[in-house]
Each structure stands twice: as C-alpha cells, then as structure tokens.
Design an enzyme around this catalytic site. Structure first.
Site, PDB file in Angstrom:
ATOM      1  N   SER A 232       0.668  -1.203   0.025  1.00 41.95           N
ATOM      2  CA  SER A 232      -0.069   0.062   0.228  1.00 41.95           C
ATOM      3  C   SER A 232       0.848   1.321  -0.156  1.00 41.95           C
ATOM      4  O   SER A 232       2.035   1.243   0.457  1.00 41.95           O
ATOM      5  CB  SER A 232      -0.783   0.011   1.178  1.00 41.95           C
ATOM      6  OG  SER A 232      -0.195   0.064   2.399  1.00 41.95           O
ATOM      7  N   LYS A 233       0.353   2.280  -0.263  1.00 43.19           N
ATOM      8  CA  LYS A 233       1.012   3.696  -0.572  1.00 43.19           C
ATOM      9  C   LYS A 233       1.356   4.231   1.268  1.00 43.19           C
ATOM     10  O   LYS A 233       2.332   4.542   1.340  1.00 43.19           O
ATOM     11  CB  LYS A 233       0.026   4.935  -0.767  1.00 43.19           C
ATOM     12  CG  LYS A 233       0.023   4.408  -2.324  1.00 43.19           C
ATOM     13  CD  LYS A 233      -1.529   5.205  -2.646  1.00 43.19           C
ATOM     14  CE  LYS A 233      -2.061   4.693  -4.097  1.00 43.19           C
ATOM     15  NZ  LYS A 233      -3.067   5.213  -4.655  1.00 43.19           N
ATOM     16  N   GLN A 234       0.623   3.490   2.050  1.00 43.42           N
ATOM     17  CA  GLN A 234       0.664   3.759   3.445  1.00 43.42           C
ATOM     18  C   GLN A 234       2.098   3.064   4.205  1.00 43.42           C
ATOM     19  O   GLN A 234       2.802   3.762   5.008  1.00 43.42           O
ATOM     20  CB  GLN A 234      -0.398   3.478   4.407  1.00 43.42           C
ATOM     21  CG  GLN A 234      -1.739   4.289   4.225  1.00 43.42           C
ATOM     22  CD  GLN A 234      -2.431   4.183   2.806  1.00 43.42           C
ATOM     23  OE1 GLN A 234      -2.320   3.159   2.349  1.00 43.42           O
ATOM     24  NE2 GLN A 234      -3.030   5.152   2.204  1.00 43.42           N
TER      25      GLN A 234
END
Length: 296
Positions: A232-234
C-alpha cells in the site's frame, strides 16, 4: 470468454500516491474482466479526501495506466465535483430515517469493536461537530451475495457498526460516494481487492435504501510483502516502473498473480500484446480463491 454487452466496470483509485504492484493487479483484473466481456471500462478518481491527495498524484496515476496500456473509455470522473449528488443521497437517507448525526469521537468508543450507536436516538453532545452515520440496524439484514471468486457471502451489517457517510469536517466518506457514483455510472461489475469485501454489506444496504442497482462483485487477492503486509501507499510500496523493460516485466507478473498462466515468451511482449493475450484468455475460474499473493 463470457459476453455481456452491457458490462460496465471501473477502476477507482484514491490519488494518495502513485500506483504500485498491488494497484496494478486490481486495475488489470478489472480491465481484463471488462474487455473480455466486450464491456466498458471507466476510471474514477476518488479524490474526496484532499488532505490525503497530494498535488499531481492523480495525473501520475493516469499516466501510469496509459504506460501499462490500460486505456479507459470516456472521460475520467472526479469525485470532488460530485458534492450535490452525495448531498441529495444523504438527504434521502435522512428522510427514510436511515442516517443520523453523531458527535462521538473514536477515542470515546475505543474500547468497543465497532461504534456502539450511542447517538442513534439523539446526539450525545449537540454542541460538538457531528458526522452522519448509517443506521445499519434498520437497513436490510443480513446481507447475502455471491462473490464471483470467493463464493457465497453473508454478513450482518450491525456486527460491522454504523458506518460514517459524511465526516465531521464536512468531507464525504467512501461508502456513500462510491455507491452513488457506481449507480450514476451504470456500473454492473465491481472488481477490486479482497480487503474491501467486508465493505460490501454497507454498500448493499445503501444500494437498497437509495434504489440503486446492485452490481456483481469479484474480489481479487491482495499482494503482500514477505511479512504478510498488504502492499500500500501507506507502507511505502514502491511505485510502478516507468521504463519500457520493467513495465513489460511487471505487467507479465501481474498476469501471473491473477493465475492466468501466461506463456513465458509473453514476458518480452509489449503491453498491448500482453493485454490482448490476457483479454482472449481471461478466466476467473482459473484463479485460486485464496486471499493473498506474495509480491516478487
């Protein structure tokens, strides 16, 4: 190949950063499912949360899709332009007694697995800002549907809690915006990651309450790190490649992650050639109904 001439699918990323391999698998699965059905494939940018959407991220996503040959039909839809439609839907839910204002903070109910519904019969602290929540106890329940990969699903939305429809800061929440936009765009098939499977019960409740058509659902396996974390981008998953050689390699790997068993010689083919093969040979039945695939 199954033919549904009325098929309308979509890829709907949040522009919080560039696409990564997990995003590519979701986009590719959605694209192939639509094209194999001779259907329409749309792109919607879900930019209703400006603090999470850095400048230029949406343009980067669109350029990445183009680089991988994932070309959409029609104009891109931008959720930030859709406030009136969401407001109209919320007013409809209020009128039906299915939405209520809530002053509670997450900190106040942190000892509970889901929000306990304290404001259902009146706002606990009227002097505070309020969010708007869905009365999951009054909507259709339980919710049943057949996922095209993972089979029969049954959830009671009450066990998931009263989801937020509009936040205290005035921003729209994902569930309401997604249902309203899927209906407006005539989406017949939702193809997305299995991490969103347990969002489906709320969405089915909203579809019924708003008189929206109910699409079919195909939830795809997630791409995870060696530690089992979702890409994920997170958690700073690396963005997709932008050079021709690595683009071909990553697209081929995504076909493999979707269990489509492409021939090894296809790895050197252009994105257009790989996608043509993928469309011709697309088969959901070939996919294993397991929740995860390991990132390369």
């Amino acid at each position: 190949m199954h033919l549904r001439s009325t098929y309308r699918g979509r890829f709907a990323p949040t522009p919080s950063g560039p696409l990564h391999l997990g995003s590519l698998v979701a986009a590719l699965g959605s694209f192939l499912d639509a094209r194999a059905s001779q259907g329409t494939w749309l792109v919607r940018i879900e930019d209703i949360d400006p603090p999470r959407c850095p400048a230029g991220a949406a343009d980067t996503i669109l350029h990445q899709l183009e680089a991988f040959g994932l070309l959409w039909d029609g104009n891109v839809t931008w959720q930030h332009t859709r406030d009136d439609a969401y407001e109209k839907a919320l007013e409809q839910l209020k009128a039906a007694g299915l939405a209520y204002p809530c002053s509670c903070s997450r900190k106040q109910w942190r000892d509970y697995p889901t929000y306990p519904g304290w404001c259902r019969n009146g706002v606990c602290e009227p002097e505070k800002p309020v969010a708007w929540r869905l009365r999951s106890d009054l909507g259709e329940r339980p919710i049943h549907w057949e996922d095209r990969l993972f089979g029969p699903q049954t959830f009671d939305p009450v066990e998931l809690g009263d989801v937020v429809l509009k936040r205290k800061d005035g921003l729209w929440a994902y569930q309401l915006a997604m249902v309203v936009d899927d209906a407006a765009q005539g989406i017949t098939d939702v193809v997305r990651g299995i991490d969103l499977l347990d969002n489906t019960p709320w969405q089915r409740q909203l579809q019924r309450a708003l008189g929206c058509p109910e699409p079919r659902y195909l939830h795809l396996p997630l791409i995870v790190t060696p530690e089992g974390q979702k890409l994920s981008k997170q958690n700073f998953a690396p963005p997709l490649a932008d050079d021709a050689v690595t683009i071909r390699r990553q697209l081929f790997w995504a076909l493999q992650a979707l269990d489509q068993a492409p021939p090894l010689e296809l790895a050197q083919a252009t994105p257009a050639e790989q996608l043509a093969w993928g469309i011709e040979h697309w088969s959901v039945s070939r996919m294993a109904a397991t929740a995860q695939r390991a990132a390369p």
